[in-house]
Design an enzyme around this catalytic site. Structure first.
Site, PDB file in Angstrom:
ATOM      1  N   CYS A  18      30.892  57.518  -4.016  1.00 38.78           N
ATOM      2  CA  CYS A  18      29.700  58.336  -3.842  1.00 38.78           C
ATOM      3  C   CYS A  18      29.779  59.125  -2.530  1.00 38.78           C
ATOM      4  O   CYS A  18      30.527  60.099  -2.463  1.00 38.78           O
ATOM      5  CB  CYS A  18      28.449  57.480  -3.971  1.00 38.78           C
ATOM      6  SG  CYS A  18      27.069  58.467  -4.561  1.00 38.78           S
ATOM      7  N   GLU A  46      31.111  49.809  -8.713  1.00 37.23           N
ATOM      8  CA  GLU A  46      30.897  48.404  -8.349  1.00 37.23           C
ATOM      9  C   GLU A  46      29.785  47.751  -9.157  1.00 37.23           C
ATOM     10  O   GLU A  46      29.765  46.531  -9.321  1.00 37.23           O
ATOM     11  CB  GLU A  46      30.614  48.269  -6.837  1.00 37.23           C
ATOM     12  CG  GLU A  46      29.307  48.862  -6.320  1.00 37.23           C
ATOM     13  CD  GLU A  46      29.399  50.323  -5.916  1.00 37.23           C
ATOM     14  OE1 GLU A  46      30.239  51.049  -6.488  1.00 37.23           O
ATOM     15  OE2 GLU A  46      28.615  50.756  -5.044  1.00 37.23           O
ATOM     16  N   HIS A  81      28.984  54.845  -8.935  1.00 37.45           N
ATOM     17  CA  HIS A  81      29.163  53.531  -8.294  1.00 37.45           C
ATOM     18  C   HIS A  81      29.797  52.543  -9.275  1.00 37.45           C
ATOM     19  O   HIS A  81      29.077  51.819  -9.970  1.00 37.45           O
ATOM     20  CB  HIS A  81      27.807  52.984  -7.842  1.00 37.45           C
ATOM     21  CG  HIS A  81      27.226  53.704  -6.684  1.00 37.45           C
ATOM     22  ND1 HIS A  81      27.502  53.356  -5.380  1.00 37.45           N
ATOM     23  CD2 HIS A  81      26.406  54.774  -6.617  1.00 37.45           C
ATOM     24  CE1 HIS A  81      26.855  54.173  -4.557  1.00 37.45           C
ATOM     25  NE2 HIS A  81      26.184  55.037  -5.288  1.00 37.45           N
TER      26      HIS A  81
END
Ligand code: GLN
Length: 562
Positions: free
Chosen positions: A386, A514, A512
């Site tokens: 990001c 994650e 993102h």
């Protein structure tokens, strides 16, 4: 017709940060491993409508769901430990409840009534719980905060009512407490747990099961004491001993009999949990074949909770690659200023890989750009997420394309060379809450790219949380200079991934990843990044082994000199 959902209500006492979220997630994992479908909910007693506008220092990470809800980080644990895919409905705050009740009142829906905490607020809470958990066999509903807090009272009252209006076989109450070891007395102390249970009983909830966080197992005599004073059966007093690997918690709680007790309380006939996969990853975690050192260059380096999902996703990448991760959290502001070149060399020189995570605002930005430049020029694997991707674009524009003042519209540095900017639809946004590009968006990958090889597919979907985007006017100039745009929105309008093919591993993504990594299914981008770090470490040690011995003065040692 779907079966009735049964509830596991999780509350906490004594202190905060006791691991209620992980305990809830582990209950989810265990019940799912028994073949049941699970879902989770988190009830947060603060007045913010959602945590989206809260500082990470206040709240830790903001976790984003597929449908774009900005939520509590515990939802990240729930999704990592189970296959539940959570939505907006899974996180409810006091602010959200009052907002709904007040707008109903304005619409005249309570006409004639005095609107009160009981029953109107508590009814709204219960309605949200029923609505948010429909369809699952088991719903694990966790209340944030600690029993005794003023803020959590309406939520606990709602749980009390929920317990009464359902059959005893449909609701089990689990209370998580601390049993501290007092060094001077040389023993574990049960008094805080007794007080915490008393507090719960005053509110009208008798816990059925206690999960007692402790640094050593609680002996059966002590469990009996807790049982006696808290009116909980001794076999329902569960020790949750500190674990090195958080994915061991389901195994520890299972060994203590937690899921058996929950299943028997809820009168569920199910198989013993299938835990081989959990055992396998814990084994791998405990027996890594070496380690790699990964530097995370950020702003919130003193509070690890701010990067919770990121941290876990790297651990998952390590599990897949069979290595342990040494995390080096580096404050970006230390990499700025007059002696930044030597500061960067000192801080990053020994790393096997560099990661710049998401972030907001100007602070530390130049330090992050310095770190990215170092990683790019020194061929150290780089992963930008990001803001970390946006800064990689800025760094490339400045130092490779020669766009000297390249910057982002987000920063107040007076530059007008905005390689990162606001799309027109964001220009008119005035409210800060819930107005970013949020949630899952599809992305198509250039088939020849490293990203496509890593994903093993050309069509992906990932979760977003940002306002700014790569400025399309600079796309050609960047790709001609070697920063290719390997992932875009399906209409090619938004750049989602950039990479430098001419580098061992240099990838930035606007989303993102994650948020979608799981211990049992590590995210490919993290796995590939860790793999690149492993290669980097091996190359470095090979170079050290094959370097000619250092000779003082530059002369070859002469045998005669001995
Ligand atoms: N601040 C940047 C934006 O709003 C990046 C956000 C992030 O890293 N999550 O676009």
């Amino acid at each position: 017709m779907s079966r009735r959902t049964k509830f596991v209500l999780v509350t906490g006492g004594v202190v905060s940060s006791i691991g209620k979220g992980l305990a809830s997630a582990s209950i989810g994992a265990l019940m799912e491993a028994r073949g049941l479908t699970v879902t989770h909910m988190k009830l947060d007693p603060y007045i913010n409508v959602d945590p989206g506008t809260m500082s990470p220092y206040q709240h830790g990470e903001v976790y984003v769901t597929d449908d774009g809800a900005e939520t509590d980080l515990d939802l990240g644990h729930y999704e990592r430990y189970t296959s539940a895919r959570l939505t907006k409905k899974a996180n409810v705050t006091t602010g959200r409840i009052y907002e709904a009740v007040i707008s109903k009142e304005r619409r005249g829906e309570y006409l004639g009534a005095t609107v009160q905490v009981i029953p109107h607020i508590t009814d709204e809470i219960k309605a949200r719980i029923y609505e948010g958990t429909v369809g699952a066999d088991i719903a694990i509903v966790e209340v944030g905060g600690t029993v005794g807090d003023i803020e959590s009272l309406p939520f606990l009252e709602a749980l009390r009512q929920l317990k009464i209006e359902n059959s005893v076989e449909d609701v089990v109450s689990v209370h998580v407490t601390l049993v501290p070891h007092i060094a001077t007395a040389g023993e574990l102390k049960t008094k805080p747990t007794q007080h915490s249970v008393r507090e719960m009983r005053q509110i009208g909830i008798q816990p059925d099961i206690l999960i007692c966080r402790c640094d050593r197992p609680i002996a059966s005599g002590l469990k009996e004491k807790i049982s006696l004073f808290s009116n909980v059966r001794a076999e329902c007093v569960i020790s949750a001993v500190d674990v090195k690997c958080i994915y061991e918690l389901p195994l520890v709680l299972h060994a203590e009999g937690l899921d058996t007790e929950i299943a028997s309380r809820l009168n569920i006939w199910s198989r013993q949990p299938e835990l081989a996969e959990w055992k396998r990853i814990v084994e791998r975690f405990k027996n890594p074949e070496g380690t790699v050192t990964i530097g995370i260059i950020g702003k919130y380096v003193h509070l690890k909770d701010c990067y919770k999902s990121l941290h876990e996703a790297l651990v998952h990448g390590g599990l897949e690659q069979g290595v342990g991760i040494d995390f080096e959290y580096i404050d970006a502001e230390d990499l700025e200023g007059a002696d930044s070149v030597s500061a960067v060399q000192k801080a990053l020189g020994g790393l096997d890989a560099v990661l710049v995570p998401g972030g907001f605002g100007d602070r530390g930005v130049e330090g992050k750009i310095n770190a990215i430049r170092f990683a790019r020029e020194q061929s150290i694997p780089y992963f930008g997420i990001c803001l970390g991707m946006q800064l990689a674009v800025i760094e490339y524009a400045r130092n490779v394309c020669g766009i000297r003042k390249a910057s982002s519209e987000e920063f107040s540095d007076g530059s007008s060379q905005h390689v990162i900017h606001l799309m027109p639809d964001q220009h008119d946004v005035t409210d800060k809450g819930g107005t970013m590009r949020l949630g899952a968006y599809p992305c198509k990958l250039n088939e020849d790219s490293r990203a496509a090889t890593i994903y093993g597919s050309a069509d992906i979907s990932e979760r977003h949380r940002h306002r700014f985007e790569l400025n399309n006017e600079y796309r050609e100039q960047l790709s001609e200079a070697g920063l290719i745009q390997s992932g875009t929105s399906p209409d090619d309008h938004l750049v989602e991934i950039v990479e430098v093919p001419d580098h061992p591993h240099f990838i930035g993504c606007q989303f993102h990843p994650e948020f979608k990594s799981r211990p049992l299914a590590p995210h490919p981008l993290f796995s590939a990044f860790v793999q690149a770090a492993v290669v980097q470490r091996a190359t470095k040690s090979e170079a050290i082994n094959t370097d000619p011995p250092e000779v003082p003065g530059g002369e070859a040692p002469s045998p005669a000199a001995n």
